[in-house]
Structure formats: C-alpha cells, structure tokens
Design a protein around this motif. Structure first.
Motif, PDB file in Angstrom:
ATOM      1  N   ASP A  67       0.851  -1.182   0.000  1.00  0.00           N
ATOM      2  CA  ASP A  67       0.000   0.000   0.000  1.00  0.00           C
ATOM      3  C   ASP A  67       0.897   1.246   0.000  1.00  0.00           C
ATOM      4  OD1 ASP A  67      -2.387   1.381   0.256  1.00  0.00           O
ATOM      5  OD2 ASP A  67      -2.161   1.486   2.414  1.00  0.00           O
ATOM      6  N   VAL A  68       0.609   2.188  -0.885  1.00  0.00           N
ATOM      7  CA  VAL A  68       1.415   3.411  -0.943  1.00  0.00           C
ATOM      8  C   VAL A  68       1.021   4.321   0.207  1.00  0.00           C
ATOM      9  CG1 VAL A  68       1.960   5.444  -2.310  1.00  0.00           C
ATOM     10  CG2 VAL A  68       1.585   3.267  -3.434  1.00  0.00           C
ATOM     11  N   HIS A 250       6.068  -1.396  -3.249  1.00  0.00           N
ATOM     12  CA  HIS A 250       5.067  -1.631  -4.280  1.00  0.00           C
ATOM     13  C   HIS A 250       5.719  -1.784  -5.656  1.00  0.00           C
ATOM     14  CE1 HIS A 250       0.849  -0.962  -5.751  1.00  0.00           C
ATOM     15  NE2 HIS A 250       1.524  -0.796  -6.858  1.00  0.00           N
ATOM     16  N   TRP A 286      -2.133  -8.335  -9.624  1.00  0.00           N
ATOM     17  CA  TRP A 286      -1.973  -8.204 -11.058  1.00  0.00           C
ATOM     18  C   TRP A 286      -2.719  -7.006 -11.567  1.00  0.00           C
ATOM     19  CZ3 TRP A 286       0.850 -10.628 -14.663  1.00  0.00           C
ATOM     20  CH2 TRP A 286       1.503 -11.772 -14.256  1.00  0.00           C
ATOM     21  N   ASN A 287      -2.200  -6.415 -12.584  1.00  0.00           N
ATOM     22  CA  ASN A 287      -3.026  -5.534 -13.373  1.00  0.00           C
ATOM     23  C   ASN A 287      -2.538  -5.612 -14.812  1.00  0.00           C
ATOM     24  OD1 ASN A 287      -1.041  -3.387 -13.890  1.00  0.00           O
ATOM     25  ND2 ASN A 287      -1.203  -3.061 -11.697  1.00  0.00           N
ATOM     26  N   TRP A 581      -5.121 -17.849  -0.507  1.00  0.00           N
ATOM     27  CA  TRP A 581      -6.075 -17.160  -1.392  1.00  0.00           C
ATOM     28  C   TRP A 581      -7.384 -16.899  -0.673  1.00  0.00           C
ATOM     29  CZ3 TRP A 581      -5.035 -14.971  -6.011  1.00  0.00           C
ATOM     30  CH2 TRP A 581      -3.836 -15.323  -6.610  1.00  0.00           C
ATOM     31  N   HIS A 582      -7.766 -17.855   0.160  1.00  0.00           N
ATOM     32  CA  HIS A 582      -8.990 -17.673   0.941  1.00  0.00           C
ATOM     33  C   HIS A 582      -8.653 -17.915   2.404  1.00  0.00           C
ATOM     34  CE1 HIS A 582     -11.378 -17.395  -2.652  1.00  0.00           C
ATOM     35  NE2 HIS A 582     -10.758 -18.469  -3.112  1.00  0.00           N
ATOM     36  N   TYR A 711      -6.387   2.153   6.116  1.00  0.00           N
ATOM     37  CA  TYR A 711      -7.596   1.337   6.021  1.00  0.00           C
ATOM     38  C   TYR A 711      -7.978   0.850   7.404  1.00  0.00           C
ATOM     39  CZ  TYR A 711      -6.797   1.414   1.032  1.00  0.00           C
ATOM     40  OH  TYR A 711      -6.632   1.828  -0.266  1.00  0.00           O
ATOM     41  N   PRO A 720     -13.620 -13.227   7.112  1.00  0.00           N
ATOM     42  CA  PRO A 720     -13.488 -13.416   5.663  1.00  0.00           C
ATOM     43  C   PRO A 720     -13.538 -12.086   4.925  1.00  0.00           C
ATOM     44  CG  PRO A 720     -15.021 -14.998   6.546  1.00  0.00           C
ATOM     45  CD  PRO A 720     -14.675 -14.089   7.677  1.00  0.00           C
ATOM     46  N   ARG A 721     -14.386 -11.200   5.419  1.00  0.00           N
ATOM     47  CA  ARG A 721     -14.559  -9.921   4.765  1.00  0.00           C
ATOM     48  C   ARG A 721     -13.310  -9.051   4.891  1.00  0.00           C
ATOM     49  NH1 ARG A 721     -18.798  -7.431   2.913  1.00  0.00           N
ATOM     50  NH2 ARG A 721     -18.864  -5.170   2.999  1.00  0.00           N
ATOM     51  N   LEU A 722     -12.776  -8.974   6.099  1.00  0.00           N
ATOM     52  CA  LEU A 722     -11.597  -8.122   6.258  1.00  0.00           C
ATOM     53  C   LEU A 722     -10.368  -8.789   5.667  1.00  0.00           C
ATOM     54  CD1 LEU A 722      -9.560  -8.945   8.874  1.00  0.00           C
ATOM     55  CD2 LEU A 722     -11.590  -8.309  10.109  1.00  0.00           C
ATOM     56  N   GLN A 724     -10.377 -10.391   2.902  1.00  0.00           N
ATOM     57  CA  GLN A 724     -10.461 -10.014   1.490  1.00  0.00           C
ATOM     58  C   GLN A 724      -9.845  -8.629   1.275  1.00  0.00           C
ATOM     59  OE1 GLN A 724     -14.503  -9.886   0.311  1.00  0.00           O
ATOM     60  NE2 GLN A 724     -14.075 -10.541  -1.783  1.00  0.00           N
ATOM     61  N   LEU A 725     -10.203  -7.716   2.148  1.00  0.00           N
ATOM     62  CA  LEU A 725      -9.652  -6.366   2.079  1.00  0.00           C
ATOM     63  C   LEU A 725      -8.137  -6.403   2.240  1.00  0.00           C
ATOM     64  CD1 LEU A 725     -10.239  -3.208   2.250  1.00  0.00           C
ATOM     65  CD2 LEU A 725     -10.183  -3.524   4.709  1.00  0.00           C
ATOM     66  N   ALA A 728      -6.557  -8.269  -0.873  1.00  0.00           N
ATOM     67  CA  ALA A 728      -6.717  -7.618  -2.176  1.00  0.00           C
ATOM     68  C   ALA A 728      -5.861  -6.369  -2.265  1.00  0.00           C
ATOM     69  CB  ALA A 728      -8.175  -7.274  -2.414  1.00  0.00           C
ATOM     70  N   LEU A 729      -5.701  -5.681  -1.149  1.00  0.00           N
ATOM     71  CA  LEU A 729      -4.929  -4.450  -1.195  1.00  0.00           C
ATOM     72  C   LEU A 729      -3.497  -4.652  -0.718  1.00  0.00           C
ATOM     73  CD1 LEU A 729      -7.596  -1.926   0.057  1.00  0.00           C
ATOM     74  CD2 LEU A 729      -6.946  -2.465  -2.263  1.00  0.00           C
TER      75      LEU A 729
ATOM     76  N   GLU B  70     -22.749  -9.683   3.897  1.00  0.00           N
ATOM     77  CA  GLU B  70     -22.710 -10.597   5.051  1.00  0.00           C
ATOM     78  C   GLU B  70     -23.679 -10.128   6.126  1.00  0.00           C
ATOM     79  OE1 GLU B  70     -18.672 -10.911   6.303  1.00  0.00           O
ATOM     80  OE2 GLU B  70     -18.221 -12.307   4.706  1.00  0.00           O
ATOM     81  N   TRP B 581      -8.086   0.290 -15.141  1.00  0.00           N
ATOM     82  CA  TRP B 581      -7.159  -0.367 -14.214  1.00  0.00           C
ATOM     83  C   TRP B 581      -6.604   0.637 -13.219  1.00  0.00           C
ATOM     84  CZ3 TRP B 581      -6.463  -5.458 -13.605  1.00  0.00           C
ATOM     85  CH2 TRP B 581      -6.931  -6.283 -14.606  1.00  0.00           C
ATOM     86  N   TYR B 711     -17.934  -1.148   3.438  1.00  0.00           N
ATOM     87  CA  TYR B 711     -16.637  -0.490   3.350  1.00  0.00           C
ATOM     88  C   TYR B 711     -16.859   1.012   3.346  1.00  0.00           C
ATOM     89  CZ  TYR B 711     -14.744  -5.029   2.227  1.00  0.00           C
ATOM     90  OH  TYR B 711     -14.371  -6.348   2.288  1.00  0.00           O
ATOM     91  N   ALA B 728     -10.341  -3.096  -6.385  1.00  0.00           N
ATOM     92  CA  ALA B 728      -9.798  -4.389  -5.953  1.00  0.00           C
ATOM     93  C   ALA B 728     -10.888  -5.254  -5.344  1.00  0.00           C
ATOM     94  CB  ALA B 728      -8.672  -4.189  -4.951  1.00  0.00           C
ATOM     95  N   LEU B 729     -11.843  -4.632  -4.661  1.00  0.00           N
ATOM     96  CA  LEU B 729     -12.872  -5.425  -4.014  1.00  0.00           C
ATOM     97  C   LEU B 729     -14.149  -5.478  -4.843  1.00  0.00           C
ATOM     98  CD1 LEU B 729     -12.370  -4.317  -0.338  1.00  0.00           C
ATOM     99  CD2 LEU B 729     -11.493  -6.325  -1.473  1.00  0.00           C
TER     100      LEU B 729
END
Lengths: 756, 756
Positions: A67-68, A250, A286-287, A581-582, A711, A720-722, A724-725, A728-729, B70, B581, B711, B728-729
């Motif tokens: 994260d920047v 990054h 990825w992007n 991943w999960h 964040y 699971p929700r956090l 993911q956050l 993903a970031l 959720e 992106w 969020y 991302a999400l």
C-alpha cells in the motif's frame, strides 16, 4: 486535545489546495515544526541521534508495504511532478523490464554454459577412466574419481550456501512466492544471494546432485529485477541516484514479478510459461500493464537467451533449439482409449508426488533440528554427493543393459562389460546431467532400455532426489522430478506393450515418458496451467496439449487429496506467514475483534520524542495508529486519524536536529530521505540519543509523515470480509475501530495464521 | 435514538455466538420483528404489497454486487452449513465448469457446422452459376444470385437482432468485458440473447459479411456459463431448485469468466489462449482456484470440440486439426535481419489499426443518431451485404489473376475468363468464408496471387470491414482484421522479394501473412499476450512465437499512441461506466469529498414503511446507508452502522405481511427469498401498497438484512487510494464518512467517470 485534529484539518485543506500545483505562497500551519534548514544554519546544528555502525535485523518476517503511504510529503511530491513525468516514469518501467530480461538471460546463459562445458569435461574424463580400467577389471578407480568429482564442487557449493548465504539454499521458488505474497523475507533479493545462488547451482549440478537449475534461475531473475529497479546496491554501497521513484515495496514487487517470469522464460525457454508461472503460482497482485511488462521481460529474456546460445553453438541464425530444451517432439498422435491411461498415470503421479512431498517434509523437519552446525550441513551434502556416485556405479556395474551403438543419444557412451559395438544403457542414464537424461528418456527410440534398468533407476532416484532437496545447496526439483516421471512413464509404455503386443504401433515410449514426467511434476508442485504451457514450450508439441492438461489436472486432484504442493508445504513448515487465497475455514465465523491484537500502542499527532523512543525500544510493532486523545485524555480509546510506521519514526528521529541558535527543533526529513534509507532502515538501537538535547519538551509532529487515511474496519466485521480487504490491497496493518472510529485493535498478517 | 445502536450490538453478539453452531435456544432480541409465521396463522395474513405484472427496467447501468453482503441472514445460513457443504459446493463448481465447457463447445460446433455446410452449398451453387454463365458472357445472373444469397441470411439475422434482442449485435466482447468489470449490462446473459447471437452469427457469416464468428462465440460461452450456474431460467420460468448457493453476482461472475475462456477455446481451439484472453482482456478479479476452474472449462471445451468435429469429419481418432483452425504451419525459420522488418510491420499494423478504430468509431457515432428506426438498421445491413457481393463480383470479373489448378487450396476454384486448367485467384479470395481465405493467405504457395489482386483486396476489405462492424448483426472482428493483415502481409513479402530477389529463399509469403495478420489484429484490439498465444495455438507454430510477440508489442505501442483498442473505444462511446485499471490522471489530486455524491439518503435502523416507500419511489439510488440518528435527531449526519440495497428493501416489502390477529407486522423474508428473486428483483412501482394496512405506525427493522460492515473511507482519503479499494474489491457503494464515522457522502462507479 483537539490540536491533533486541527492539524489534520490543516493537512486536509492542504491536500485539497494541492490540486492547484503552483500556489506561490504555500500556506503553512505555524504549529508544524517541519522546516528545511537554511544552509548557513547547518553549523549550529548538532545531531540528537547518530547512527551506530552495527545494524540490527528487524523482527524476522514483516510485511512489505504494498500500500502506498500517501502522506503529506508524498502528496507534495506528487503536486511537483510535471504531467510529462508520468510518461517518463512509465517509459523507465519498460526500460527496466528490458534490462531485467537481458540480464536474467545473461545470468542464465552463464550458468547454462558453465554447467554444460564442465559436465562435458567431467563425464568425458570419467568415461576414459572407465574404459581404461574396465580392461583390468578394477572399477574402484573410476568410482573414486567419480566420487571426488562429485564431492569437490558440491562441497564448494554447500560451503558457500552454509557459510555465506543460507537463504540461497533450495530452489528459491518458495521464497519468491512469499516475497510476492507480501512477506519481507530477509536478504532474498540481495546481490550476495544472487552470487551464491548462481555459483551454488552450477556447482551442485556439476557435482551430479539430483537437482536442476530451473528453480534457482527463477530466484536469480527475481533478484536481478529487484536490483535493477532500485538503481542502488547496499552491498556495494553504490547509489546511482536514478530510479528513486521506484524505491518502495510496491514498485519493487511489481518488478520482481517480471523478474520471476523472465527467470522461467530463461530457464525453460518458455516466455508464456514464465508469465503463467508468475500468475498461477507466484504473484498475488496483477493488473493489465503489469501483465504487459512481464510479457515484455519474458520475451526479451528468451530472445536474448536464444541469440547468445545460438552464437555460442556457432549457428548463424536463430536455429538453436534452445526454445525446446527438453527436445522437440514430432507430432504425437494419440487414440481415444489412451486418455484413460493418461489420466490414470496422472493419478499415479499425483499420489507418488504426494508421497514424495510427505517424505521430503518429514526429512526436512528432522534435518532442521538434527543437523544444525554449518559444517554438518556441508558434510551432509558431501555425503549425498558421494552416495549419488555410489548408486550410479553400482547400477552401471551390475546391470548389463547392452544396446548397439549408433542410435545412442548420449555424448559419452560407456562400453563397460558390453560388446565392442555396444554401450551400457544403465550407465548412460547417469553419465550426463539429469537434464540430458530427461531429454534422452523423452526421445530415445523404443527399446533403448531394459525394464529392469528403468525400474532400478526409479527406485534409486526417487529417494535420492527426496534426500537431496533440502540439503544446504542451491538446487531445484523440476528436473529430478521430471526425470523420475519420465522413467516410470517409459516403464509404463514397456508394460503396455508387453501386455498388448499389438499396441506397439502407437505406444511410443517417449509419449509415455512425457506424460509420466508431467504427472510426477504435477503431483509434486501441483501447478496445472503454467506447467502445461512450460511442457508445451519445452517440447514444442502443441498438438499434445490436451493429454498433458488432463494428466496434470488428475495429478493435481489426486495429490491435493493427501497434502499440499511442495512449495506450500515448505512455506508452511518454515512458518512464514503467507496469506492464502482464501481465509482458513476455522476463521469463517470470527469477527475482527476475535483476531485483532490489543491493546494497541498508539501515538498522538504531536508526540514527545522520549515516548517515541520508549515505544520503539520496548515494542516490536512496525506500525502505530496516530490518534486524537481519547475522552479521558489518555492514549487509550483515541480516535484514529492516521498510521505511522516504525521505519518512518526511526528515519525522522535520525534526521532531526536540535538547533541551538533558535532553540527550535528542526528536521531535514524529506521524501528523499525515506527513499535514501529504503529498504534497510536503521534500527532504533542504532540511534544515539543525545540526552542533554533531547529533554522531555521536544516532540515530533506526525502530520507530514503519517498515512492520513489508513484502512480500518469496524470491530464487528467478519474475518473473511476483512481478509479479502487485507489481501486484495496487500495491507500491512489494518486498524480495527469502534463505530465511533476509536482504535480498538490492529490486525497484521500473523493474525491470520492457523495456530492463532 | 440509541435503539439502532443497541440493535446492532445484539446482532453483533449474535454473530459472535454463532460460532457455536448448535445452540438449541437461539437468543432473539425481543425488539426484532422478524419471525417465521406459523403455518396455521397464514389465513390471517393479507399482503401489504402485491406485485404488478409489468416489470420495469431499473436504471440502465448498475454495478454488480461482487462484494458478498454478510448480513445476519447470511451469517445464520453459514452457521447452518455442515463442513461437508463447502466440499460439495466446491465440487459442484467443478461440475458446472465441466458443463460450461461441454455446452459451449456444442454451441460452437453447431454454429461451425451450419456455417461450413451452408457456405459449401452456397459457394458451390455460385461457382456453377458462374461457370454456366461465363460461357454466354453474361455475368449479371451470378451477381444477382450472389446478392440474393447474401441478402436473405443477412436480413434474417439483422431482423432478429434489431427486433428481438439488440444487445446481441456486434461481437459481444465489449459487453462481456463490462460485465466482468462489474457493470450490470441489462440482458446480456439471457438465453434469448444466446439464441439471437447464435442464429445471428451463423446468418451473418453465411451472408458473406466481413466478420467472423469468434467474438460472438465468446459471448455465447459467457451466457451459457451464467445460465448453467444458476439452475433456473427466468425466460422459461423454470427453476430447477438446484445451485441456489450460486445465485449471487459474485459466483455468477466467476462462472462467466470461465464461460468466456471456454468460448475462446471453442472459437479458436485455443484453450490456453482462452484463459489468457479472460485474464488480459476480460476479467477484473482473479484467484488461483478460479484460474484452475477456468483452465478446466477451457480444456473440456476444446476437447469436446475436437471430438465432435473429428467425428463429424469422419476421422477415427483425434486427427482433426480443429486445434489449428488457421492451418498448421511448418516450422518457420527466420533470420536476424528480418526482425526489424517484422517490428516495422507491427508499427504499420498499429497505425493502420488505429485508423480503423478511429474510422469505425466515427462511423458508429454517426450511425447512432442517423439510423435509429429498426427497419433502417435492417435495411443498412442488407445494403452492406449487397455491397459485399458487388465488390466481390467487380474484383473477380475485372482482375484477371489466373493461376494453374492443382496447388489450389480453394474448394470451389472459379475459372472465369482463365484457361481451362487455370482458376481465378481474385475470385478465390471471395468464393469462401473469410476464415477460409485467411487460411489460404497463410498457406498458399508463393506466387499464388498477383500484387494487384492483393492490393485491391486490401483496399476493398479495409473499409468494408469498417462499415460492417457496427451493423445490427452479430459479428466479430477477429477474422476480417486477420484477413486484412494477412493480405497486406503477403503483399509485403511480394515487395520484399521484388526489391531483393535473392531473399526469395526465405521470405515465405505465409510467414509475412501471419506477421501482417498479427500486426493488424494487434493494432485493432491491442491485446498482446492472449493474442500471441491464440495465434500460436491456431497455427501450431511455436518456434515462431518470438517474432509474433515482438510484432504485437510494436503494434500495441504504436496504436496506443493514437487511440485505445476497439473494445475500449466502443465501451467509452456507449457510456458504460467501466472502471479502468488505474484512476484517470485528472483524479490524481482529488479526495473523496470532491467526487462523492451528497447529500446521501440514509435510513434509520428501524424505519417507517411509508418513508421507505417514498425514498424507493422518489430516488434512483441502489443503496442506502443505515445510520444511527445524528445529534439533532434527524437523518442527517448520522453515524454509519450498515448499508441496505434497494433490491433488499423491495424484497422485504414484497414479502412482508400484516398479521390481523396479533396486530403484528411479520415477514417471511429468508435468505432463500432473496435468492429466489435474484437476479430480476421487482421494481418498487410494482408493489401494490395496501394503504389501510400500511399506516404510518409500521416499520421495518433493517438489522437482519443490512450489510453490517460496509466499506467506508474517511472524506480526506485520496481518490487513487479509494479507487484502489473500490476496484480491488469490486464494490458497488463506498460510503464516505467523517473521522467520527458520520455519513458524509457515497461513491459509486459513475463518480469515477471522466466527465465528472
């Protein structure tokens, strides 16, 4: 109490203002103690802190900051940037990708050529020794020579790894995977690691260990990428003063993705396989533009490799089949009814791979506490090197698998006890590098080996490779695993032909060797997509892609029933907090409050230097929420306004001065300062505190440095929700707050570990 | 005032408890008005709302909910799930992927075979007509026949598209791309769309339009995936009562990724290209297991295709070269000095593609307001169909490019004015489907065409394809673009040989045709990675991958200098709010407060039905923050505690009953109810309000339904930072709050649009 808040609002309006880039008289809050010292005032300044020479390692596994940190310094820096700069920056990204491709290929070529040349000399010499001595019937002298020629390089390599850079051991793929997942594994992308890795892998392969050079090449690509993108080397104390804008985790990580792909491209001559490897196995983020740069680096890498190896082999054009370094197959037709056989082979490969993984991880667990001294590690490697020579000799001397010379693909066919125009096929399996043997098993004509020869070879090589992977040497497992699979695949073909003699028309042993190799490798590493493309690109046989894919899927499914792939097993064993991943099922029903770390050490917006020093020294936290004071005036229960990192605090303290003349505390900390210190920030113990100057009254104001919008999640948020956050970031710290935005706890990657 | 808060805490502790799954007496807050009605009480209940038959379309472009809501219902549902269920769910994901692969291949086969057979009959008939009539010297009859045979299918296809399902027009790739980016494009994944698309593409290709079947096949794959994964069809009003757990946007979108990949795999016979296409161009979200399932669907798809087409072509084994549907190349050697030529061709292709894109987008902009009635669209398509026949005839009749029969790859060689043992090469370019012509240009021996023939062909086909793409017919641009590129590539080879006659030894025209095709296609669509793999897989020529890659990179770079790829151009023109992106540069310096929508319509935790109805009717918002009351007791400035969607509110209202006996307001809304209504939720106007029963006193309690941890970001957060979070999400709503967690604004995807 409200000062912190007021300051923040200053910043924010500052951030808002900053849209107009050329405000001549930039408004400064008078309470901000950040000032660039006038040059003539420098003499008056004495450092409060001086850096000690000894640098201490930080806690073992931190997160990278994907994260920047958009603090005020960064925002100001952004406003100064001309529109053209973005284009320039993007252009230099492409140039760096080009360099990554070229240099990775160069390193790969060096390793390649050294291994090839030295191995040729070695096996040529051994063949002569055998030829000379077999006449007298005394085979102990070639055996001793062989042992010695295995021993010397392996000892050199193992010593380097054990004494100079232990992190260079093994294939390096798990480490690269961890790094790309966001774990800061110490020392994995340093030049020293690259040197040890390159020399180490050459010596190990030359020493005849059951390993390949592919995994280490991927690691080499990653190191090269990290090095080139930074424009400085801490090891050589050189700073080229370029590419400063890429000096954060990054950017560096994005380049490492390209480097890993370029490494695969160079190792296998598989540019597409390289990208897919990075995608499937390594990278977590990825992007589209990253895909394109990675693609470019991979192309350039295999292109450079192709040119150099073509030139080296004296070819006038790109005729070098370096692209198909496992030998190009002729089109392989296959019949409907062969598919179940291939799928069955996939299942066998999956199970056999799972057993291999289980054995190897137990062995390494045992090794981890039984063989700790460095000399013991070198000794162990030496022992395995001699063991290899011993098995090879035993097999060559005892199995009399004589084949007529002529259609023999080995460079140094050994006659041994065979007739004059024959060679010993059992010896041929050992009298070359493992890679050459894989090629031979893929392409030797039918009937090149006795069933007994292949069976004994599998029985020896399977445990041997298992023992080898985990030694203190640089070695990958792709080639030995392919070798085992190719051998039992060929064996399968022989059995099929024995059972149904009519099938010999289409049961090409090379085809079954390829399927066996795919099955075994799929069973060990559990990749599907990238592996099928790599096999496709290394054998040039695109028509056979469907059977390979099916085999790999079957291998993966059956292997996953028992355990994880070898890389994940290794990572889990090493305790590196890699994010899956999960989220693990046991976290499914938990909330943030169940896993967060608390109480949290917070800092105020304006904080006393004494307090900062004490928390830096007495805690190991790497990030501290910045708060407004709580209702009771303490640091507990404060409202979250930002986040500051340990590394930032240390740099601020290191670069701050007490100005005698004005009795004002000044700082020379610019965004450049942070970039200069990156990535090896000083440790707090290295700051020499000038107690006289640093009395309780001096304080640091965070607002220029802290991340003003970290964040955060509410404490009732499900895991699971956090997660993911977080994933993903690519976060390092996630602050948990109450519904009133008061700090309740903090979550880092170790909080997602299973044993929590 | 604090009731909402208290309720929330009840929920949260409920969430905490729910870790123990089998609590016999589940504690319920007495204030929660959610109750499953006893069966015998049903007679007493009268619906407050009834659904009108007419269903109204919601606002045109919403976001999909990639984020899982959720809420308490969901959490309860999760606790009820046995551990085995996760395995079952995962297993059914694989089974669905299998079905996606099989059905996509089946549809592709049908389209393929129909086009092949009908085209064979068509061109056979035309050849006969020409042969018969050329004797009398009267060529108007074959021209009229040709026009008619073009006209009829095209009119059928255009009518279907214009009158039945306009969304089936074009290639469908931009729509799929938008869908996977998270935009809910109305009707794109419905069965009706699939039917129109499949019939439409067959008729267009048969009708001889300058288009290909590949793009539509990808769209077909996406529809099939969306359909199969849901276990119900709204069109056929069938609900199989299976796969209910996949009825949300998140799961559906993951399957659509696999479907698109399976579509590419079936269209090109390129399983790896399929995955890479989804990765590079289509999908915005990836994880490892999704990669594997997508890979599986792709394998199965090309495998099924291979079996069916092999059987159809009467081959006993997998010998059908369906895998290489652009014809397998022999290994193509290339020389060092050819690389600059290839790269130059890449640049030319990039520029030519950019011009094509610019022309096409202007044309379509003109078309959008000039040709609006449906009949005009059909007429336009008919005109272009006849235009194609006209050009073809003109070229065939006027250019006398005679070649000896024998090495002729066309099925129906037309003699025209040539000698008896010759055929007309100009006519051959038109007397087959565009795909077959591409194959011919790739593989015809050197000297098969005059320079004039190819030049005229390019000059005709370039504008023709440009006019065709954008008609109200189902057609892709892969094949026509490849065709243009192949033609000028071959032309280049001719010029090179003319300039340097010595080079004819290695300047194979097929090689240059391939490079030209790659350059042109790269210039139009601007893909690199997936395109090179697709070309690799369709031509089976792996040794040539490096030149293709270099060409594609050059085409992309030079094309990007002028404009965007055609798909992005189309998306931008259509005004679909696709998230790029990276955030647009003009947003770089902004903060959340600059782009957020405000004031926000919020709802209280316990909210009057009257108020809910009014906001549903009077606003078009799709999500409403749930708040605690603000300091002044109003809904302004409240503290964020959750988020509730319009669709949820409507379903709650629709399914709620006022119970006469107990004078208590009850609801039968379970998580199943939401799944049953998915994805076509009723509109609020369709709710019939029973005014008597629905007086002001009744209220809905949100706490079971709202997302309790939406969020949110602080209002000072920079736009690049929150964009990253949003993208991302895959968010639909991002709530902007003050540092005290009070709602300040809300951000949705349209706030990132450039014209903001």
């Amino acid at each position: 109490m409200t000062m912190g808040r007021r300051l923040l609002e200053d910043i924010e309006s500052d951030g808002g203002d900053s849209i107009q880039t050329d405000v001549p008289n930039r408004r400064h809050s008078p309470c901000i103690d950040y000032n660039i010292p006038a040059t003539n005032a420098e003499e008056d300044m004495e450092p409060i802190f001086a850096v000690n020479q000894r640098s201490k390692e930080a806690s073992q596994y931190e997160s990278l900051d994907y994260d920047v940190c958009e603090n005020v310094l960064w925002r100001r820096d952004q406003t100064k940037i001309e529109p053209k700069f973005a284009v320039k920056k993007d252009f230099s990204r492409w140039v760096i990708s080009l360099q990554i491709g070229v240099f990775t290929a160069l390193v790969a070529c060096c390793i390649n050529i050294v291994i090839e040349e030295v191995s040729r000399v070695k096996y040529g010499f051994l063949k002569k020794q055998v030829d000379v001595n077999v006449v007298h019937g005394d085979l102990s002298i070639p055996y001793l020579w062989w042992s010695l020629l295995n021993l010397v390089p392996v000892v050199i390599g193992a010593t380097l790894v054990a004494y100079v850079e232990p992190v260079a051991a093994g294939s390096g793929i798990p480490l690269v995977k961890c790094y790309l997942n966001g774990v800061k594994v110490p020392r994995i992308v340093r030049i020293k690691t690259l040197a040890v890795k390159a020399v180490g892998v050459a010596t190990s392969v030359i020493g005849g260990l059951a390993g390949g050079k592919e995994g280490p090449m991927i690691h080499c690509g990653a190191v090269i990428a990290a090095g080139i993108s930074q424009g400085k080397s801490t090891t050589f104390r050189r700073d080229l003063k370029i590419l400063k804008h890429f000096r954060d985790d990054h950017e560096k990580r994005d380049f490492v993705v390209s480097g890993a792909a370029a490494g695969v491209a160079a190792a296998f001559g598989a540019p597409i396989g390289g990208i897919l490897f990075s995608l499937e196995e390594a990278a977590s983020f990825w992007n589209q533009s990253l895909i394109w740069r990675t693609f470019f680096a991979s192309i350039i890498s295999s292109f450079t490799l192709n040119i150099i190896l073509s030139a080296y082999h004296g070819l006038s054009s790109f005729r070098y089949r370096g692209l198909f370094n496992l030998g190009e197959f002729e089109p392989l037709p296959f019949e409907y009814f062969e598919l179940p056989i291939f799928m069955l082979m996939g299942v066998v490969g999956g199970c056999s791979g799972a057993v291999w993984n289980a054995l190897n991880s137990r062995l390494n667990a045992f090794r981890a506490h039984a063989i700790q001294p460095r000399w013991a590690k070198v000794l162990e490697a030496a022992f395995v090197a001699v063991l290899g020579a011993t098995f090879a000799c035993m097999m060559a001397y005892t199995i009399n698998d004589c084949r007529p010379l002529g259609n023999d693909p080995t460079e140094d066919p050994v006659q041994l006890f065979c007739q004059d125009n024959e060679y010993n096929a059992a010896a041929a399996l050992w009298f070359q590098t493992p890679e050459a043997t894989v090629k031979a098993l893929f392409h030797d004509p039918p009937g090149s080996h006795k069933i007994l020869t292949l069976a004994v070879f599998v029985l020896i090589y399977y445990p041997l490779s298992c023992v080898t992977y985990g030694l203190s040497v640089s070695l990958g497992i792709f080639i030995p695993t392919l070798l085992i699979g190719a051998a039992w695949g060929r064996l399968t073909a022989s059995f099929v032909v024995l059972a149904f003699p009519a099938s010999s028309a289409f049961v090409a042993p090379g085809k079954y060797a390829l399927i066996g190799a795919a099955a075994q490798l799929g069973g060990v590493v559990r990749m599907t997509l990238s592996l099928s493309v790599i096999l496709l690109e290394t054998t040039g046989n695109i028509g056979f892609i469907l059977p390979i894919m099916l085999t790999l899927m079957c291998a993966k499914w059956s292997g996953d029933y028992f355990n994880e792939g070898i890389y994940d097993t290794q990572i889990r064993a090493s305790g590196v907090p890699m994010l899956p991943w999960h989220v693990e099922p046991e976290f499914q029903q938990l909330s943030a409050r169940h896993i967060m770390a608390q109480p949290v050490v917070c800092v105020r917006m304006e904080e006393k230097v004494q307090y900062l020093l004490s928390i830096l020294k007495n805690t190991t936290h790497n990030g501290f929420p910045v708060i407004e004071d709580g209702d009771d005036g303490s640091r507990v229960n404060g409202r979250l306004v930002g986040l500051i990192l340990r590394s930032q605090l240390v740099v601020i303290l290191k670069r701050s001065y007490y100005q005698e003349a004005s009795r004002f505390w000044e700082s020379t900390v610019s965004i450049e300062a942070f970039r200069d210190e990156y990535p090896r920030y000083p440790a707090v113990d290295d700051l020499h505190v000038n107690e006289d100057k640093c009395s309780g009254e001096f304080s640091v104001n965070m607002h220029m440095f802290m991340n003003p919008s970290p964040y955060s999640v509410e404490e009732g948020t499900s895991v699971p929700r956090l997660f993911q956050l977080f994933r993903a970031l690519g976060l390092r710290h996630l602050v948990v707050v109450s519904s009133e935005n008061r700090v309740r706890g903090i979550i880092t990657r170790i909080d997602f570990q299973k044993h929590h």
